[in-house]
Design an enzyme around this catalytic site. Structure first.
Site, mmCIF file in Angstrom:
data_model
loop_
_atom_site.group_PDB
_atom_site.id
_atom_site.type_symbol
_atom_site.label_atom_id
_atom_site.label_comp_id
_atom_site.label_asym_id
_atom_site.label_seq_id
_atom_site.Cartn_x
_atom_site.Cartn_y
_atom_site.Cartn_z
ATOM 1 N N CYS A 149 98.769 88.626 42.758
ATOM 2 C CA CYS A 149 98.772 90.069 42.514
ATOM 3 C C CYS A 149 99.823 90.738 43.399
ATOM 4 O O CYS A 149 99.996 90.381 44.560
ATOM 5 C CB CYS A 149 97.410 90.668 42.814
ATOM 6 N N GLN A 158 93.092 70.396 50.611
ATOM 7 C CA GLN A 158 91.996 70.459 49.637
ATOM 8 C C GLN A 158 91.199 69.165 49.539
ATOM 9 O O GLN A 158 90.133 69.144 48.913
ATOM 10 C CB GLN A 158 92.552 70.835 48.263
ATOM 11 N N SER A 162 93.164 71.827 57.355
ATOM 12 C CA SER A 162 92.677 73.107 57.856
ATOM 13 C C SER A 162 91.159 73.056 57.933
ATOM 14 O O SER A 162 90.498 72.644 56.972
ATOM 15 C CB SER A 162 93.118 74.248 56.938
ATOM 16 N N ASN A 214 95.430 72.954 44.653
ATOM 17 C CA ASN A 214 94.397 73.926 45.007
ATOM 18 C C ASN A 214 93.889 74.718 43.810
ATOM 19 O O ASN A 214 92.767 75.230 43.836
ATOM 20 C CB ASN A 214 94.932 74.892 46.072
ATOM 21 N N HIS A 225 88.803 75.340 57.966
ATOM 22 C CA HIS A 225 87.935 76.247 57.217
ATOM 23 C C HIS A 225 87.734 75.836 55.761
ATOM 24 O O HIS A 225 86.982 76.474 55.026
ATOM 25 C CB HIS A 225 88.467 77.684 57.292
ATOM 26 N N THR A 241 97.922 77.006 74.691
ATOM 27 C CA THR A 241 96.574 76.586 75.099
ATOM 28 C C THR A 241 95.741 76.252 73.878
ATOM 29 O O THR A 241 95.670 77.030 72.925
ATOM 30 C CB THR A 241 95.893 77.703 75.903
ATOM 31 N N THR A 283 98.917 75.877 57.401
ATOM 32 C CA THR A 283 100.238 76.486 57.240
ATOM 33 C C THR A 283 101.155 76.106 58.381
ATOM 34 O O THR A 283 102.307 75.707 58.168
ATOM 35 C CB THR A 283 100.117 78.022 57.132
#
Length: 392
Positions: free
Chosen positions: A326, A182, A202, A154, A204, A239, A75
């Site tokens: 949602c 992705q 990213s 995604n 993760h 940092t 992001t």
């Protein structure tokens, strides 16, 4: 659902950190915890670890060490790329182009840009989710500052023609940004060959930790920083997250070593799952005719609301997700499926099943069994209900 559920099919949302990443992070926290900007011994130890990790991540992403900027995630990298490219462009370039199926984070950024007077145009997709190159060709002009197109969607997993769009952007003098979040861990990467000027990642999404990512900035491209400071070659202040970056590098090492086998494994299981579920009455698979990520299956069970489907699967121990958003007012339809021409009803029905390298055949069989047992009755019930035409 209890914590005993074992079938995790939401890898496009996040992945379990691989053991190597966890070990690297623990070591960095315990041994190389000093500030890498410090000139004393412990600081220089941390700096050496950071440099070593940078080289490994750069090698995996297919860029040079000097082109890699560590961020807090995709992001931030996306914001840094888009806002920086707009700011660096002259007044004559006041337009940004994005695909109509970009991640919600980039959609929100587009709204922000429009509020600041930047015109944002969307490149449409077809019914399979494929980007229209003809539309891109007509939209990309000499007043465009940046073209931003995700590498793979995604929700549907549909791959985008990044190299072709990059060539169009380059010919018009515009910058090209790719949100490659992705792609990492699911497809071969190569920044240098992509034609892109900027590319976001990213950690993760490929077995690394949350809170760390990267932006690749093509050599020679001047990009104003989003966060001012002297770190990251004065391109991103703050940092560096040394433990997170160490985990990122370890995840990249693991993915590089196993990627061909992982692609084959996930692809075979995805096809097995897709063939079985698409044989059920009323099931529709999205992007089936398009080139897709090896691990991603987006489908709907008739027009059953995705939340209803996910609740049934969840109770059976299957964890998945939907593209619909949602909110307090209910479920909003998936903007991706709407862009593909689906009705609002069907756009609320899309369910995403995304596999990982550790997904097993037994888990796929359990998913097929759960869908057959718990969703077929719902489909039959929905089909038996009369459709109201709204005539009084």
């Amino acid at each position: 659902m209890s914590s005993t559920a074992t079938v995790y099919l939401d890898h496009n949302a996040t992945t379990r950190p691989v053991p190597e990443a966890v070990a690297a992070m623990v070591q960095a926290l315990q041994q190389d915890w000093a500030n890498p900007s410090s000139t004393h011994g412990p600081g220089q130890d941390a700096r050496r670890l950071l440099a070593h990790a940078r080289g490994r991540v750069a090698a995996f992403l297919g860029c040079s060490v000097a082109e890699l900027v560590f961020t807090s995630g995709a992001t931030e990298a996306n914001h840094m790329a888009v806002l920086g490219a707009v700011k660096a462009s002259g007044r004559d370039r006041d337009r940004v182009l994005m695909s109509a199926v970009e991640h919600p984070g980039l959609q929100a950024l587009a709204q922000r840009l429009q509020g600041e007077g930047v015109k944002v145009d969307l490149i449409p997709v077809d019914a399979q989710g494929r980007l229209s190159l003809a539309a891109a060709r007509s939209l990309i002009a000499d007043n465009v500052a940046l073209v931003s197109v995700m590498g793979a969607n995604n929700e549907t997993g549909v791959l985008m023609p990044v190299a072709e769009v990059a060539a169009l952007a380059r010919a018009a003098g515009a910058r090209m940004h790719v949100d490659a979040t992705q792609l990492a861990g699911k497809a071969a990467l190569g920044f240098a060959a992509s034609g892109a000027d900027l590319m976001s990642f990213s950690a993760h999404k490929l077995g690394g930790p949350k809170g760390v990512g990267a932006l690749v900035v093509r050599k020679g491209l001047a990009l104003p920083p989003l966060l001012s400071g002297r770190q990251e070659r004065v391109r991103r202040g703050g940092t560096e997250n040394v433990p997170g970056i160490a985990g990122f590098a370890a995840a990249c090492d693991r993915a590089a070593a196993t990627l061909p086998a992982d692609i084959e494994h996930m692809g075979a299981l995805r096809r097995r799952l897709e063939d079985a579920l698409s044989a059920l009455p009323g099931v529709h698979v999205y992007g089936r005719e398009a080139e897709r990520l090896c691990n991603t299956l987006c489908l709907r069970f008739g027009s059953l609301d995705a939340e209803q489907v996910l609740m049934k699967l969840q109770r059976a121990g299957i964890v998945a997700s939907s593209g619909a958003a949602c909110s307090a007012g209910g479920t909003q339809p998936s903007h991706v499926l709407l862009a593909m021409g689906e009705s609002e009803l069907n756009a609320k029905a899309g369910v995403r099943l995304s596999l990982g390298p550790e997904t097993t055949a037994a888990e796929i069989d359990a998913t097929i069994a759960a869908a057959t047992e718990h969703l077929l009755p719902l489909l039959a019930q929905a089909e038996a209900q009369p459709v109201s035409l709204g005539v009084s």
